[in-house]
Structure formats: structure tokens, C-alpha cells
Design a protein around this motif. Sequence first.
Motif, PDB file in Angstrom:
ATOM      1  N   GLU A   7       6.104 186.359 -81.046  1.00  7.67           N
ATOM      2  CA  GLU A   7       5.681 186.726 -82.404  1.00  7.67           C
ATOM      3  C   GLU A   7       6.539 186.045 -83.461  1.00  7.67           C
ATOM      4  N   GLU A  60       5.433 182.332 -83.657  1.00  9.64           N
ATOM      5  CA  GLU A  60       4.106 182.175 -84.269  1.00  9.64           C
ATOM      6  C   GLU A  60       4.146 182.412 -85.770  1.00  9.64           C
ATOM      7  N   GLU A  61       4.746 183.524 -86.181  1.00 12.92           N
ATOM      8  CA  GLU A  61       4.654 183.936 -87.583  1.00 12.92           C
ATOM      9  C   GLU A  61       5.691 183.297 -88.492  1.00 12.92           C
ATOM     10  N   GLU A  68      -4.408 184.442 -90.521  1.00  9.12           N
ATOM     11  CA  GLU A  68      -3.180 185.043 -91.011  1.00  9.12           C
ATOM     12  C   GLU A  68      -2.613 184.193 -92.143  1.00  9.12           C
ATOM     13  N   GLN A  93       3.500 178.975 -86.821  1.00 12.29           N
ATOM     14  CA  GLN A  93       2.161 178.632 -86.346  1.00 12.29           C
ATOM     15  C   GLN A  93       1.284 179.877 -86.330  1.00 12.29           C
ATOM     16  N   PRO A  94       1.012 180.461 -87.499  1.00 15.56           N
ATOM     17  CA  PRO A  94       0.199 181.685 -87.530  1.00 15.56           C
ATOM     18  C   PRO A  94      -1.250 181.416 -87.125  1.00 15.56           C
ATOM     19  N   GLU A  95      -1.929 182.493 -86.765  1.00 14.87           N
ATOM     20  CA  GLU A  95      -3.353 182.409 -86.458  1.00 14.87           C
ATOM     21  C   GLU A  95      -4.095 181.947 -87.715  1.00 14.87           C
TER      22      GLU A  95
END
Length: 165
Positions: A70, A73-74, A127, A122-124
Motif C-alpha cells: 500500500e 502504490e499510494e 485514485e 503508482q495509485p490505481e
Amino acid sequence: KGPERYEAALEALGSTGAPDPDAVCIVPLLPDGSVLLEREFRYPLNSWCIAFPAGLMEPGEDLATCVDRELREETGYALRTDADADAPALDPLPQAGYSSTGLTDETVHVVFAQVEKVADAQPEPAEFIEPFLLPIADVPRFLAENETPIGTRAQLVLEAFARRR
């Protein structure tokens, strides 16, 4: 859920202790005394919100793996690999807590994490997240001046930082 599922869950809880977490909420701490926060657009609020990095745990995923995933990603940060014995990379609260006991049975495990920048976030695609650093010494000022909604978990932790002076 029907009454049978609730009763079975209640019986299981009594015999196994705290429930397994559904999600994590990460309080990322940097060696320079800063905390990593996010400014994230939240669709239910139709607004930006201040929060800590957080996310759902994958089936079978352990806490450290979920936290590191997490974070990467965020925010582009990760668990520190050089954390020393005085400050372990991962310091979870003793058990997961419920998000909102009146609305859901979702549990969130809050963890304090020693972090370092390793890459770009690398957010969705859906997001919208803007990570930012806040020196813990500046938390009282931030709380006094901030006008952006703050998630409850972030607000409680930030208030604790502000009041420990």
C-alpha cells in the motif's frame, strides 16, 4: 448477513480472540521526524480529505506485505530496510479495530511504520492521491490552520502527536 452468520461469527470471535483485519491504516514515520500523510479525493464526500495511507488486505496476505504494498502504490515510500532495533520498521497496534461499529464489521489494523522514499507513487487509475510530509513539530499548527476534512484515524493520531508536547 443473516442471524446464523452473525451468531457463528460471534461464537468464533469468543474462541479466537480479535478478528483478522480486513484493511490497514499506516502511520508512516520518517527518520527526520516527519509523518507522511495523503491528500486524497474521496468520492462519497465529493471533497479532498487528509488521511494516512490505507488499503484492503489481500486474502492470505501478511501485515508487513500489505503495508509495504500500500505504501508503494499510494506514496512511493516503503518500509525502511535499515530500521534499527530501537525503531522496528513495523509497529502495529495490538489488534485491529472496527471502522464503524454501527455501520460495518470491517476491521482495520493501524500500524506505525518507519519508511523511506523508494520510487514514484503508482495509485490505481480512479485514485487521486497527493502524498505530503508534515514535520511532527508542525502538527499543532497544521491542525489549527487546516480546512480540509480529516479522516478520523488521522485526526486522532495527529491530535495525539500535538498533545504530547
